[in-house]
Write a protein that holds these residues in place. Sequence first.
Motif, PDB file in Angstrom:
ATOM      1  N   ILE A 106      -6.795  14.265  -1.673  1.00 30.05           N
ATOM      2  CA  ILE A 106      -6.978  13.437  -2.859  1.00 30.05           C
ATOM      3  C   ILE A 106      -5.702  13.300  -3.673  1.00 30.05           C
ATOM      4  N   CYS A 107      -4.976  14.366  -3.898  1.00 25.83           N
ATOM      5  CA  CYS A 107      -3.781  14.270  -4.745  1.00 25.83           C
ATOM      6  C   CYS A 107      -2.747  13.331  -4.141  1.00 25.83           C
ATOM      7  N   VAL A 108      -2.577  13.401  -2.827  1.00 30.07           N
ATOM      8  CA  VAL A 108      -1.579  12.530  -2.187  1.00 30.07           C
ATOM      9  C   VAL A 108      -1.978  11.073  -2.352  1.00 30.07           C
ATOM     10  N   HIS A 109      -3.256  10.848  -2.239  1.00 33.23           N
ATOM     11  CA  HIS A 109      -3.757   9.488  -2.374  1.00 33.23           C
ATOM     12  C   HIS A 109      -3.618   8.996  -3.799  1.00 33.23           C
ATOM     13  N   GLU A 110      -3.872   9.871  -4.738  1.00 30.02           N
ATOM     14  CA  GLU A 110      -3.905   9.443  -6.140  1.00 30.02           C
ATOM     15  C   GLU A 110      -2.514   9.211  -6.722  1.00 30.02           C
ATOM     16  N   CYS A 111      -1.507   9.967  -6.262  1.00 28.10           N
ATOM     17  CA  CYS A 111      -0.180   9.780  -6.843  1.00 28.10           C
ATOM     18  C   CYS A 111       0.421   8.481  -6.362  1.00 28.10           C
ATOM     19  N   SER A 112       0.517   7.519  -7.255  1.00 25.41           N
ATOM     20  CA  SER A 112       1.028   6.211  -6.858  1.00 25.41           C
ATOM     21  C   SER A 112       2.547   6.172  -6.861  1.00 25.41           C
ATOM     22  N   PHE A 113       3.168   7.256  -7.295  1.00 27.75           N
ATOM     23  CA  PHE A 113       4.625   7.263  -7.388  1.00 27.75           C
ATOM     24  C   PHE A 113       5.275   7.970  -6.209  1.00 27.75           C
ATOM     25  N   GLY A 114       4.472   8.504  -5.296  1.00 29.32           N
ATOM     26  CA  GLY A 114       5.040   9.121  -4.110  1.00 29.32           C
ATOM     27  C   GLY A 114       5.640  10.493  -4.346  1.00 29.32           C
ATOM     28  N   GLU A 115       5.098  11.260  -5.292  1.00 27.94           N
ATOM     29  CA  GLU A 115       5.645  12.573  -5.556  1.00 27.94           C
ATOM     30  C   GLU A 115       5.101  13.628  -4.594  1.00 27.94           C
ATOM     31  N   ILE A 116       3.878  13.399  -4.096  1.00 26.28           N
ATOM     32  CA  ILE A 116       3.221  14.430  -3.291  1.00 26.28           C
ATOM     33  C   ILE A 116       3.156  13.964  -1.842  1.00 26.28           C
ATOM     34  N   SER A 117       3.553  14.843  -0.925  1.00 29.30           N
ATOM     35  CA  SER A 117       3.447  14.480   0.478  1.00 29.30           C
ATOM     36  C   SER A 117       2.785  15.613   1.250  1.00 29.30           C
ATOM     37  N   LEU A 118       2.336  15.287   2.464  1.00 29.19           N
ATOM     38  CA  LEU A 118       1.621  16.244   3.307  1.00 29.19           C
ATOM     39  C   LEU A 118       2.557  16.836   4.344  1.00 29.19           C
ATOM     40  N   LYS A 132       0.816  -1.207   0.000  1.00 24.83           N
ATOM     41  CA  LYS A 132       0.000   0.000   0.000  1.00 24.83           C
ATOM     42  C   LYS A 132       0.855   1.265   0.000  1.00 24.83           C
ATOM     43  N   CYS A 133       2.013   1.180   0.615  1.00 21.60           N
ATOM     44  CA  CYS A 133       2.822   2.390   0.763  1.00 21.60           C
ATOM     45  C   CYS A 133       3.230   2.936  -0.601  1.00 21.60           C
ATOM     46  N   GLN A 134       2.899   4.222  -0.847  1.00 19.24           N
ATOM     47  CA  GLN A 134       3.222   4.812  -2.144  1.00 19.24           C
ATOM     48  C   GLN A 134       4.535   5.577  -2.077  1.00 19.24           C
ATOM     49  N   LEU A 135       5.217   5.482  -0.921  1.00 25.86           N
ATOM     50  CA  LEU A 135       6.492   6.192  -0.757  1.00 25.86           C
ATOM     51  C   LEU A 135       6.323   7.694  -0.919  1.00 25.86           C
ATOM     52  N   CYS A 136       5.187   8.235  -0.473  1.00 26.30           N
ATOM     53  CA  CYS A 136       5.020   9.684  -0.552  1.00 26.30           C
ATOM     54  C   CYS A 136       5.777  10.362   0.581  1.00 26.30           C
ATOM     55  N   TYR A 137       6.098   9.623   1.640  1.00 23.97           N
ATOM     56  CA  TYR A 137       6.833  10.124   2.795  1.00 23.97           C
ATOM     57  C   TYR A 137       6.075  11.228   3.540  1.00 23.97           C
ATOM     58  N   SER A 138       4.770  11.233   3.416  1.00 29.67           N
ATOM     59  CA  SER A 138       3.984  12.192   4.208  1.00 29.67           C
ATOM     60  C   SER A 138       4.207  11.928   5.688  1.00 29.67           C
ATOM     61  N   TYR A 144      -3.164  19.665   7.009  1.00 27.43           N
ATOM     62  CA  TYR A 144      -2.100  19.076   6.226  1.00 27.43           C
ATOM     63  C   TYR A 144      -2.151  19.596   4.804  1.00 27.43           C
ATOM     64  N   ARG A 145      -1.020  20.133   4.378  1.00 29.00           N
ATOM     65  CA  ARG A 145      -0.953  20.791   3.081  1.00 29.00           C
ATOM     66  C   ARG A 145      -0.093  19.970   2.139  1.00 29.00           C
ATOM     67  N   PRO A 146      -0.540  19.794   0.898  1.00 31.80           N
ATOM     68  CA  PRO A 146       0.265  18.985  -0.039  1.00 31.80           C
ATOM     69  C   PRO A 146       1.443  19.778  -0.579  1.00 31.80           C
ATOM     70  N   GLY A 147       2.501  19.056  -0.895  1.00 30.57           N
ATOM     71  CA  GLY A 147       3.670  19.674  -1.501  1.00 30.57           C
ATOM     72  C   GLY A 147       4.378  18.646  -2.368  1.00 30.57           C
ATOM     73  N   ALA A 148       5.182  19.126  -3.317  1.00 30.18           N
ATOM     74  CA  ALA A 148       5.876  18.205  -4.215  1.00 30.18           C
ATOM     75  C   ALA A 148       7.187  17.748  -3.588  1.00 30.18           C
ATOM     76  N   ASN A 149       7.531  16.481  -3.766  1.00 31.45           N
ATOM     77  CA  ASN A 149       8.805  15.961  -3.275  1.00 31.45           C
ATOM     78  C   ASN A 149       9.936  16.169  -4.258  1.00 31.45           C
ATOM     79  N   LEU A 150       9.631  16.496  -5.495  1.00 31.81           N
ATOM     80  CA  LEU A 150      10.615  16.736  -6.553  1.00 31.81           C
ATOM     81  C   LEU A 150      11.454  15.510  -6.864  1.00 31.81           C
ATOM     82  N   THR A 151      10.909  14.320  -6.631  1.00 37.56           N
ATOM     83  CA  THR A 151      11.722  13.126  -6.836  1.00 37.56           C
ATOM     84  C   THR A 151      11.130  12.121  -7.812  1.00 37.56           C
TER      85      THR A 151
END
Lengths: 720, 511
Positions: free
Chosen positions: B35-47, A689-695, B59-66
Motif C-alpha cells: 500500500i505505501c508504495v502505491h500511495e506515494c505519488s512522488f516515488g519515495e518508496i520502492s520495493l 501511471k509511473c510514480q518513479l518509485c523505481y521498485s 517484497y519489502r518497502p524502503g525509502a529512496n531518500l530522494t
Amino acid sequence: MITIEAKGLYYKALNRQIREYLSRGEKDIVLKNILGQRYIGGGLNHDATIKIHGTPGQDLGAFMNGSRIDIFGNAQDGVGNTMNSGKIVVHGKAGEIPAHSMRGGKIFVKGDVEYRAGIHMKQYMDKIPLLIIGGTTKDYCGEYMAGGRVIILNLGNKSASPVGNSVGTGIHGGNIYVRGTVDAYQLGIGAVFGKLNKSDRTFLKEALAEYAKDMGMDLSVISPKDFIKITKKGHRPFGSLYTPGMNMKTETPFHFNLMPPCAYNCPTGIPTPVFFNLIKDGEIREAQLFMDEYTPFRMSVCGTACPAPCMEGCNRNMLDGPVEIQKLAQKYYPDFDPMVGKEKRAETVSIVGAGPSGLSTAWQLSRRGYSVNTYDATDDIGGKVKQAIPKERLSDETLDRDIARIKSLPIIFHTGEKIDREGFSKIYESSDIVVVSTGAQITKRIPYPGGERILSGLQFLIAINEGNPVDLSGKEIVIIGSGNVGIDIACESWRLGASKVTAIDIQKPLAFGRELDLATELGTEILWPKMIDRLDESRVYFTDRTDMRADVVFFSIGEAPDTSFLPDSVFIDERGYIVTAEKSFRSSDPKIYGCGDIIKPGLITDAVGSGRVAAMEIDATLKGQAFVYPIENPVSRRRIQTVYFGEEDSDIDHCMSCGTCIFCDKCVENCPQEAISRNGETFSIDTEKCQLCYSCVSICPRGAIHADVFIKGAGVEADN
Amino acid sequence: MKETKNQMKNNWKILSPFHPQFDMVRCDYENGCKICVHECSFGEISLTPIKDKRGEVVYRPGANLTACNACQRCVKMCPQNAIHIVSQPMHTSHSYWTPYHVNNIWRQARHEGGVLLVGTGATGPQKRYFDYMMFDACQVTNPSIDPLREPMEIRRYLGTKPDSYGGKMGPQLELEVPIMFGAMSFGAVNLRVHKAAARATQAVGTYWNTGEGGFHKELRKYGKNTIVQVASGRFGVNESYLKSAAAVEIKIGQGAKPGIGGHLPGEKVSEAVSKTRMIPLGSDALSPAPHHDIYSIEDLRQLIFAIKEATEYTVPVSVKISAVNNVAPIASGIARAGADIITIDGFRGGSGATPLQIRQNTGIPIELAISAADRRLTEEGIRNTVSIVASGGFQTSSDILKAICLGADAVYVGTPVLIALGCNACQRCFTGKCAYGITTNKPELAERIDVDEATQALKNLLHAWGEEIKELMGSMGISAIEALRGNRDRLRGVGLNEEELKILGIKHAGA
C-alpha cells in the motif's frame, strides 16, 4: 431588415435595441451614423447580419458567438475580443489587439492594425479562429498564440516588413503567415520560421479567396508561395524557465541490457547468458550458430584449456559457486560445420601465423566471404595451443574437433612455410590486407650469473608435445615465473617424475583457475616475492639470502615476438611488439594488421578475442564503414538479486542472466502502479501511471532495467 | 587507478529533508502488502526483493531518500501504522544559512538556471495581524445573545447597493454564510474538487469560484452558485461561459503572485484541461501578466461594461486584485469603474504554482488592505456602490469575522478547502502528483477523492465555521452580521504599534 439611426444614441440603449430586435427574430440590421458606440455585437449568439456605417467604438463584437458584422468604416481597439464564433469584416482599419484571446470565427480587416494583433488566440481540434489583416501590423503580433491563424497581407506593399518586432513571442500553437520580409531579429521568444507545406498552401488559397470575396477585391496575383510562415519552436518555449522549488524526480526507468561479468571478463567477449537463454528457449542450433560468431575454439579453449575468467567473475559465486560454463560449452558443442555468409567478397586477406589469434581472424573473415590464406612455419595449424599446451590438459582429439571445423571453411592453409622478409613482401603484394599473428616465440631470459643452464619452459612443453619429453625423475625443479604457463610446466614436471617443483615469482602470481588448483594439489610450492641473485650447478640463490636445490631450472616469464621478417613500414615498440593505434589493430602500414601476442601478450582467449575484433575492423575498413571498438558497460554486482536463485537443478539454470533481460516479467507483475507492459520483446512504461518509485529497478533479478544510473558510453544517462 | 572525470553533479544533490522510516515488525510486507508504495505519488518508496522465513521471495518497502516532503500520505494509509516520517536536517549550527536558502541556490545552479516554482501561499515570518486583534464581548452593560436558542443571521448580499433607501439596486449575490470558496482553476485542481465545491456551496447556499481554467460542462447545472473568472489568459471564456454563472469576476491579480499571471505547468495540462483551455496538450499555460486589453483604469471600465453588455446587466461583475501598496485608491478607482464587487487577495493567498520570490516578497497583509479600502471608500461616500470580499490566508472562522469587522462584506477561502479534503500543504501542487488526489489531473490519483465524501467535508467546514461565527457574534450581543460589517469598535489591538492601530482603525486594548 431593420435600420437603426444611431446618431446621438448612447451605446447602452443602442445595444439594448439591437438585442431586442434579434430576440424578436430579426435577421438583418443596418446601423447608420455610428460614432464611437462601444460593445456593438458584444455577446451575441444569434445568426444574423449587422451592417455598421460609421465609426464604431471599442470592443466591437467582444465575446461574440455567432452573426456577421460588416463595418463600413474604421474600427477601434479590441475588435472581436475573446470572440467564439461568427465573422467580422472591417472595410477599413482597426486599432489595438484585434482578435485578442479569439477562440473561433473569422475577422477580416482591410487596412492596417496596431499592436498585439491576434494575441493569445486559441484553438481546439477543428475549432480554429482566423484573423486576416489586409495591411500591416505593429509589434507583438501573435503574442502567446496557443492556436489559430493570422495572415498579414501587406496589400499595397507599404512596408518591406509588415510586422514589427517580437512576432509570435511565446507562441506555442497556431501559425502566422506574412507576405513580406521578416528578419530573424524580428522573431519573438520561441518563434521560428516554418516550412510552407501542402496544407498551408491549401489553407492560404481558401482563406484568401474568402477574404477577396468579402472585400470585393481581386487577389489573384497573390500566391501562397509569397508567404513566410512563423510558428512555434517547440512544445514548451518556457519549459526550462522554471525550476521546481521542491525535490522532483523526473526520469522514467528504462530497460537496457548491460554486459554480464562473464562476458566482460572474457577477452573474446562471449555473452554467455545470451547463449544459455537461447538453449533454455529450445533454440539449440541458434545458440550454437551464435557461438560461432565469437570463436572457433569452443571445445578446446572455452570447454577445456581456458582458465575461465568468465567463471571467476560469475556472479553465482555469491551463492553456490560459478555456473559450469566450461562443461556447458562442451555439452552444447555444435554437430555441424560453420556457415559461410552468402556474399562473396572480392578482397583477399593473408594471415601470417596460424595460431589462435590468426585462426580466429581467418574464421571471422572467411565466414564473411573474404578469400583467406594462412601461413604457418609448422606442419599444422594451431600455434601454441597445439604445440605448447600439455596433452594432459588438451588432448589432440579434443583440439582436432575445433581444427576440423576451421578446416571446413574455404581457407587456404599454407603450412611448413616460414616467412622471411622476401616471402612477406610477396604476400604483401598479392593480398589486400595482411594480418601478422605470429605470436611470441622467443623465450625471455634474464642474465643471472650462472644462469646459462636455465632452460626455456616453452621449449620444454613443445618438446613434450612433439614426443620428446625430458626425463625429470627424481629431479628438483625450479620454475621462474608463476603464470599459467609456469603452472603447466609444473604439472608436466610432476608427470615426468620430478620429486619437487617450486614456482617462484617477483609479484603475486598471475596463475588462476583449475590448473592452479591442480598444480597445488600435486604439491607445487609457489613462492613470492622471490628474486634470484645467482645460480651454480646445483642450487639457486635468492636475494633474500635463502637458497634451494635446483636440478633443473626453467624460464617462464613470457616470450618476445620475432619481427625480423616485417618491412620497415611496420613500427615496432621498444619491447618488440607491433605498434598499433589505440583501439585499433592496424599497424603503421595501413595494409598490415597485427593481432594476438605479437601486439600484446595474453591468454589464449585474449588471442582469440584479439583476432575477432581485428577481423571486425578489417571488415569495416574494406567495406568503407566506420569501425567502433566494442566497449560495453558491465552490470554492477549489486544489481543481481540472488534471493531469486538457489533452487535450480540443472547446470544451465544456474545462470542468472546478469544484465540480460529474459522477459521474466517480474517488473510488469510487481509494479505498484501497473505502469509497465510488454508486447513481445518491447516494453512500454506508461509515464502517466509511473510514480518513479523505481521498485522495478530493485525487483529485477538481473539488473536489466535502470534509473538514476549513468551508463558510460551507451549514450544513455538518467539523472536524479 | 582508473581516472574518472570530475563530476560536480553530486555537489547539488538535494538531500530530502524527510524520509519515511519503517517499523519492519509491524510492516505487513510478508503478506504482500504494497500500500505505501502505491500511495506515494512522488516515488519515495520502492520495493526490494528479500527471502522470507519460508524461503519465498517477498517484497519489502524502503525509502529512496530522494523525494519525500512529509505529505504523510504513506503514514496515513498504512494499515499497520508502521511508518513514521523522520527528518534529515542538513546542519544545525547556522541560523542564517538555513537549508531553505542553500537548497534553493543549489537548485538554481544545476540544470538550466530556472526561476524557482512552488505551491501554496507565502510562508514568511510576517505578522498575522489577526492574532493581535481581540473581539469584545458583552459583559453587564449590554446583554449577549444566545446563538443556540435565538435566531442569528449571517446572511450577506454582495453587489451594488442604492444610494438611498428604496433606490435602484444592482443584481445581488445571496450568501447564507459569509464564506465563499476561492478561485482555484480547473487544471490546478481536478474536476472532482470542483464538483465537491459546487455541490457543497449549492447545498449550503453560497458560491464557489471557477478560477481561470474554464467552467466544465458537467458543472454548468450548478451555475446559480458559480462565479466564473475572466483572467488575463481568457482560458475557457466565451459567451455561454459568461452567461452560465451567478457572477463574473475579472481577475487582475492574486495574492500569491501579485502583478503576474497564472501558471499551469505543462505536466498538468491533460486532455481535459487542453480541451477546456483550448491550448495544446502538455503545453505550459502561462497567463500574461496584464490583461492586454487593460492598461489603465479606463480600460478596466471598458472590460467591465463589455461583460455587462454581454450578460445584459443580469449578473454582478467583480474585480479581483492583490493587496498592494495603494490598495485604497485602487479600490476607489475600481468602484468608480463600475464594478459591483471588489475582491482583495492578501499576500498569504495560495496558488498551485507561483515563482517563489514573488510569493514570499510581494503584496501586503489582507487585514491592513481591507481596512484601508473600506475606510477610503467610506470617506469618499461610495462604500455602498461595491461589496468588498477579502481573501488570502484565512485559517479560522475568527479570522473571517475579524475581516468583516475591518470592513469586508464576505470572504473567499482557498487553502482551507483543499485542507478539508486532506491536503497538508506539502507545497508540491505544481508537480501534478498530489498524493491526496486534489491538485492533480492524473486519473489514478484523482480517484483518491470521493466526490460525495468531499462534498460532505466541505459542507461540514462551512457549517462549523458558520456556527463558530454565530457564537462569536452572540457573545458580542450581535444577532445580524450586517451590524459587524466595518464595526471597528468591537475589536481591540493587543501589541500593535500606533501606526498599525491607525491603519486598522482600531483602538488598543485597555484604551
